[in-house]
Design a protein around this motif. Structure first.
Motif, PDB file in Angstrom:
ATOM      1  N   ALA A  62       4.453  12.633  18.829  1.00  0.00           N
ATOM      2  CA  ALA A  62       3.228  12.842  18.029  1.00  0.00           C
ATOM      3  C   ALA A  62       3.424  12.381  16.594  1.00  0.00           C
ATOM      4  O   ALA A  62       2.578  11.684  16.012  1.00  0.00           O
ATOM      5  N   SER A  63       4.554  12.751  15.963  1.00  0.00           N
ATOM      6  CA  SER A  63       4.789  12.322  14.573  1.00  0.00           C
ATOM      7  C   SER A  63       4.952  10.814  14.494  1.00  0.00           C
ATOM      8  O   SER A  63       4.530  10.176  13.514  1.00  0.00           O
ATOM      9  N   GLY A  64       5.535  10.189  15.516  1.00  0.00           N
ATOM     10  CA  GLY A  64       5.680   8.735  15.513  1.00  0.00           C
ATOM     11  C   GLY A  64       4.337   8.040  15.572  1.00  0.00           C
ATOM     12  O   GLY A  64       4.115   7.022  14.900  1.00  0.00           O
ATOM     13  N   VAL A  65       3.392   8.567  16.376  1.00  0.00           N
ATOM     14  CA  VAL A  65       2.054   7.960  16.468  1.00  0.00           C
ATOM     15  C   VAL A  65       1.351   8.012  15.114  1.00  0.00           C
ATOM     16  O   VAL A  65       0.783   7.024  14.638  1.00  0.00           O
ATOM     17  N   VAL A  66       1.373   9.189  14.471  1.00  0.00           N
ATOM     18  CA  VAL A  66       0.687   9.335  13.183  1.00  0.00           C
ATOM     19  C   VAL A  66       1.366   8.469  12.119  1.00  0.00           C
ATOM     20  O   VAL A  66       0.713   7.815  11.301  1.00  0.00           O
ATOM     21  N   ALA A  67       2.712   8.441  12.093  1.00  0.00           N
ATOM     22  CA  ALA A  67       3.433   7.636  11.110  1.00  0.00           C
ATOM     23  C   ALA A  67       3.109   6.157  11.289  1.00  0.00           C
ATOM     24  O   ALA A  67       2.910   5.422  10.305  1.00  0.00           O
ATOM     25  N   LEU A  68       3.036   5.677  12.520  1.00  0.00           N
ATOM     26  CA  LEU A  68       2.695   4.269  12.778  1.00  0.00           C
ATOM     27  C   LEU A  68       1.290   3.944  12.279  1.00  0.00           C
ATOM     28  O   LEU A  68       1.067   2.878  11.695  1.00  0.00           O
ATOM     29  N   ALA A  69       0.346   4.866  12.470  1.00  0.00           N
ATOM     30  CA  ALA A  69      -1.027   4.643  11.996  1.00  0.00           C
ATOM     31  C   ALA A  69      -1.062   4.544  10.480  1.00  0.00           C
ATOM     32  O   ALA A  69      -1.737   3.671   9.903  1.00  0.00           O
ATOM     33  N   LEU A  70      -0.297   5.419   9.795  1.00  0.00           N
ATOM     34  CA  LEU A  70      -0.268   5.379   8.330  1.00  0.00           C
ATOM     35  C   LEU A  70       0.372   4.092   7.835  1.00  0.00           C
ATOM     36  O   LEU A  70      -0.095   3.480   6.860  1.00  0.00           O
ATOM     37  N   ILE A  71       1.447   3.654   8.467  1.00  0.00           N
ATOM     38  CA  ILE A  71       2.131   2.418   8.040  1.00  0.00           C
ATOM     39  C   ILE A  71       1.208   1.220   8.238  1.00  0.00           C
ATOM     40  O   ILE A  71       1.131   0.320   7.392  1.00  0.00           O
ATOM     41  N   ARG A  72       0.473   1.197   9.335  1.00  0.00           N
ATOM     42  CA  ARG A  72      -0.446   0.075   9.572  1.00  0.00           C
ATOM     43  C   ARG A  72      -1.584   0.045   8.559  1.00  0.00           C
ATOM     44  O   ARG A  72      -2.096  -1.022   8.242  1.00  0.00           O
ATOM     45  N   LYS A  73      -1.982   1.201   8.074  1.00  0.00           N
ATOM     46  CA  LYS A  73      -3.045   1.249   7.062  1.00  0.00           C
ATOM     47  C   LYS A  73      -2.515   0.965   5.665  1.00  0.00           C
ATOM     48  O   LYS A  73      -3.277   0.968   4.704  1.00  0.00           O
ATOM     49  N   GLY A  74      -1.198   0.729   5.522  1.00  0.00           N
ATOM     50  CA  GLY A  74      -0.615   0.451   4.217  1.00  0.00           C
ATOM     51  C   GLY A  74      -0.235   1.690   3.444  1.00  0.00           C
ATOM     52  O   GLY A  74       0.184   1.585   2.287  1.00  0.00           O
ATOM     53  N   ARG A  75      -0.352   2.859   4.034  1.00  0.00           N
ATOM     54  CA  ARG A  75       0.019   4.105   3.349  1.00  0.00           C
ATOM     55  C   ARG A  75       1.490   4.388   3.643  1.00  0.00           C
ATOM     56  O   ARG A  75       1.854   5.314   4.382  1.00  0.00           O
ATOM     57  N   LEU A  76       2.360   3.544   3.050  1.00  0.00           N
ATOM     58  CA  LEU A  76       3.783   3.558   3.388  1.00  0.00           C
ATOM     59  C   LEU A  76       4.456   4.861   2.975  1.00  0.00           C
ATOM     60  O   LEU A  76       5.320   5.396   3.699  1.00  0.00           O
ATOM     61  N   GLU A  77       4.129   5.345   1.775  1.00  0.00           N
ATOM     62  CA  GLU A  77       4.791   6.549   1.275  1.00  0.00           C
ATOM     63  C   GLU A  77       4.574   7.722   2.236  1.00  0.00           C
ATOM     64  O   GLU A  77       5.529   8.391   2.655  1.00  0.00           O
ATOM     65  N   GLN A  78       3.318   7.942   2.631  1.00  0.00           N
ATOM     66  CA  GLN A  78       3.037   9.036   3.555  1.00  0.00           C
ATOM     67  C   GLN A  78       3.654   8.766   4.927  1.00  0.00           C
ATOM     68  O   GLN A  78       4.142   9.682   5.601  1.00  0.00           O
ATOM     69  N   GLY A  79       3.637   7.497   5.359  1.00  0.00           N
ATOM     70  CA  GLY A  79       4.205   7.163   6.657  1.00  0.00           C
ATOM     71  C   GLY A  79       5.702   7.423   6.723  1.00  0.00           C
ATOM     72  O   GLY A  79       6.222   7.967   7.716  1.00  0.00           O
TER      73      GLY A  79
END
Length: 831
Positions: A62-79
């Motif tokens: 679950a955390s990997g799915v959310v982290a991947l979504a944040l990284i794809r949106k450019g929100r690297l710090e949160q990802g």
């Protein structure tokens, strides 16, 4: 140690934005998802142990799915934060649910700490370490207290091997990327040092060429030794720090850049780090010789010696002030755009050109169409059903592709609730993040169109009402004396819009000359006062006809109290005026006819009075003579007459007396018709009681059951009402003479809604209702004189009295069942 003006985590920001790092993050997340899914599948297929022990794998997935979504949106710090801490929490969960400190998953914590040390800030890494130590202590305490679910049976070997393999692959991947980065950095540093040494060891021609290039480049170059003294500084450096000096060789850095720049920034510590072999890149602000504060990107590179140490350093300074300002301006512009975007009352959307997927929508768009923002992002307008027709959207996008923009295109869009709204769509093609997008603005004009339609309908109804009512509206602009007429007013004046000059003087030219002074006076008063004004005047038509107008208007003033314009209506009242004149003429004629008729009636009344006088005096005298002489003849010559003669004399006397009674009744009927009326309150119940008491005294031997309702009040002439009641009471008394027991009743009853009648009821001989129409006609009798005495005038008199009071009388009867007489006395009667 870096410069104070440069953020401490600038290196980390650069690391997170490095393409290799991004590639690694995607890879590590992909491995996490794949390994978690594989572990869960293996646990389901090859193990019958409690699936609760696999909760850590679920949390990692679950955390990997959310982290991947944040990284794809450019929100690297949160990802990155979610990736590191999510994995740490999932491992902690796995350890807590699978034998605590005896769990084989403990080997993952060092890998996670190494990952955090590379991607997190120093504080974040320290926090991760402390959290791990505290978690271990908590696990130990929980295990000691028996709070952890320790399983007697170990996990299946396959799952243990799979988990072990996952940790080995993740740690190998992490080590590969970290050490590959260090190798690349080391090779780059060696190539740069070799290149610089090669450049300085070339022939004098090559040195001259290199010197020319270094002097010409816009970047500031500086070469210093281990004592921090200048070996070389190019022109750009000298112009910035030491304008006017051609040679800085031998000067220390402090002497060159000045004490303020040197002591105000950690330059000394930075140089020490570089001379210790560390390559440093940072951004800092520096003051030039002329006092300008500039923002510089600074790269400090150590110069290695043959023994592997450093013999000096190189420094490259690039002035990025304009870039920083541009970036700040861009950020400010983006912030302003974002604020305008979300605060705009106009519905705005941003979507991809290639597939129409929404990238963002503002609050007005959400409010207008009903879908939540999360329901729209990542979906196209066709997917959610915004466009009722896919073909219509394709025509719009084709137009947009061809022209690059669309302006004020009217179309129909559907809301989430299914309602169709008419909108105006404007769109522009823009490029965001290297991808072609569409910015669309949607104005909902449904209510405006409905309002326009309603306004048109109201205007049409107003025009129709003006046409039906023959009135029109006008407006006068007082300073310019310009006027405007409605269509109906033009029809009233029988002119076209083009035929009217449009000025106040043109209007006055159509007013009847006799009405001009009054009209002008009213306008002068209106110009001085407030309120509404009314006037009547005539206008002349081109063929000589005259129309009458009723004008109502009001004058409006500006803030200074000066009259500005007037609004009013004009109604064609010609028909009403002519009708009033005709009514007046008819009234005059009617008054004349009434006067003539009154004179005729007066004469007739006089003749009637004369006739009544004649009846009363001229006829009574002969009748009295006949009756008197017949009486003397019967008394004095009775012995000479036989029975037949005496019978004849008796008949003569009865006929004379009956004639006298008829005369009295006719005179009574005449007085009822001619007598002047007055209305007062009359108690008919008391009147009925008095009349019945009189009849009872006159015939004391009769037994009659009487029923009189109390408080039967009427408003009328007391004398006439007494005559009415006397005739009805005497009739009831007379026609119950042969009935035993006899009953007479008087009262009131409702005969219809809002109407109450008086009644006199008896149980006498009654009559057949087919003869009821003759009952209220003078001299009409339904019984023979031998049966019941009377002249047939009494009920006719009752009918006349009821009619004079504005009422009516009617009867219900049947033979030998009695009769009921009902009467009303007009609207002024009260019961």
């Amino acid at each position: 140690m870096t410069d104070k003006s440069f953020p401490r985590h600038d290196y980390r920001h650069a690391l997170l934005r490095d393409e290799n790092t991004l590639r690694f993050l995607r890879l590590i997340v992909g491995l996490m998802l794949a390994s978690s899914a594989t572990y869960l599948a293996a646990a389901l297929l090859f193990s019958d142990h409690d699936l609760l022990r696999s909760s850590g794998a679920v949390a990692a997935f679950a955390s990997g799915v959310v982290a991947l979504a944040l990284i794809r949106k450019g929100r690297l710090e949160q990802g990155v934060q979610l990736l590191v801490w999510g994995v740490w929490l999932s491992v902690l969960l796995q350890v807590s649910l699978s034998n605590g400190l005896m769990s084989r998953s403990l080997i993952a914590f060092p890998i996670i700490i190494m990952l955090g040390g590379w991607l997190l800030t120093p504080r974040g890494t320290l926090a991760l370490c402390l959290a791990t130590l505290l978690a271990g202590a908590a696990l130990a305490a929980g295990e000691q207290a028996g709070l952890l679910p320790l399983y007697a049976s170990p996990s299946p070997p396959l799952l243990v091997w799979l988990a072990f393999s996952i940790y080995i692959v993740l740690s190998a991947t992490l080590a590969f990327f970290i050490f590959r980065g260090f190798r690349r950095h080391h090779r780059t540093m060696h190539r740069l040092g070799d290149h610089l040494r090669a450049q300085f060891n070339t022939s004098s021609a090559r040195e001259a060429e290199l010197h020319l290039v270094m002097e010409s480049v816009p970047v500031m170059l500086f070469h210093g030794d281990r004592d921090k003294r200048c070996l070389y500084a190019n022109r750009s450096y000298r112009d910035f720090y030491a304008a006017g000096q051609k040679n800085l060789a031998g000067l220390s850095v402090r002497e060159i850049i000045g004490a303020a720049n040197y002591d105000g920034n950690p330059v000394e510590a930075t140089l020490e780090r570089v001379l210790a072999g560390e390559r440093i890149a940072y951004r800092a602000s520096r003051k030039s010789t002329n006092g300008d504060l500039r923002m510089l990107d600074i790269v400090m590179i150590p110069e290695p010696d043959a023994a592997g140490g450093t013999r000096g350093f190189f420094a490259l300074f690039r002035d990025v002030t304009e870039e920083v300002q541009a970036e700040a301006a861009l950020r400010s512009s983006e912030e302003k755009f974002t604020k305008v975007f979300h605060a705009s009352p106009v519905a705005i959307s941003i979507s991809r050109m290639k597939d129409g997927l929404y990238l963002d929508v503002n609050d007005a768009f959400v409010e207008q169409f009903g879908w939540a923002r999360e329901e729209m992002l990542g979906h196209s307008s066709v997917d959610i059903g915004l466009w009722p027709s896919r073909a219509e959207r394709e025509r719009w996008t084709a137009e947009l592709s061809l022209a690059g923009r669309t302006r004020n295109r009217q179309t129909t869009l559907r809301t989430k609730a299914g309602a169709l709204h008419t909108v105006i769509v404007s769109a522009e093609r823009i490029v965001l993040g290297g991808e072609e997008c569409i910015v669309g603005l949607v104005h909902d004009i449904t209510e405006r169109l409905q309002a326009e339609t309603a306004l048109q309908e109201r205007e049409a109804r107003l025009r129709e009402a003006q046409r039906i009512g023959h009135f029109g509206s006008w407006e006068l602009l007082i300073p310019s004396q310009r006027m405007s007429f409605s269509d109906e007013l033009c029809r009233i004046y029988e002119i076209g819009q083009s035929g009217f000059g449009g000025t106040w003087q043109d209007l006055l030219g159509m007013v009847h000359p006799e009405d001009l002074p009054v009209m002008q006076e009213i306008w002068r008063k209106a110009g001085r006062g407030e309120g509404k004004h009314v006037l009547r005047h005539r206008i002349r038509m081109s063929d000589g006809r005259v129309k009458h107008l009723l004008v109502r208007f009001e004058v409006f003033r500006d803030a200074n109290g000066h009259p500005v314009h007037a609004l009013g209506t004009a109604q064609d009242v010609t028909e009403q005026v002519l009708a009033r004149e005709e009514v007046q003429r008819l009234n005059d004629e009617l008054e004349a006819r009434v006067a003539a008729r009154t004179a005729e009636l007066t004469a007739a009344n006089r003749e009637l009075e004369s006739f009544a006088y004649s009846i009363s005096h001229d006829l009574r005298a002969p009748l009295r003579g006949i009756d008197g002489f017949s009486h003397l003849l019967a008394e004095e010559y009775a012995e000479r007459l036989d029975d037949t003669g005496r019978g004849y004399l008796e008949r003569v006397r009865r006929a004379a007396q009956r004639m006298g009674t008829l005369i009295d009744d006719i005179l009574e009927l005449s007085r009822v018709t001619r007598q002047e009326m007055r209305r007062v309150r009359v108690d008919l119940s008391q009147l009925a009681a008095e009349l019945l008491e009189e009849r009872a005294r006159s015939e004391p031997g009769r037994q009659v059951a009487l029923s009189i309702a109390p408080e039967c009040i009427a408003y009328g002439d007391p004398q006439l009402l007494r005559v009415l009641m006397q005739n009805l009471i005497e009739n009831a008394w007379k026609y119950t003479r042969r009935t035993d027991p006899a009953r007479i009743a008087f009262g009131t009853e409702k005969v219809s809604p809002g109407e109450t009648a008086f009644f006199v009821r008896d149980n006498g001989v009654g009559f057949d209702m087919q003869y009821a129409g003759r009952l209220f006609t003078p001299f009409q009798r339904l019984h023979k004189p031998e049966e019941f005495e009377g002249t047939g005038i009494g009920l006719a008199t009752v009918a006349r009295i009821a009619h004079r009071h504005g009422g009516r009388i009617w009867v219900e009867a049947s033979p030998n069942q009695g009769a009921t007489f009902r009467f009303t006395l007009g609207s002024r009667s009260a019961f």
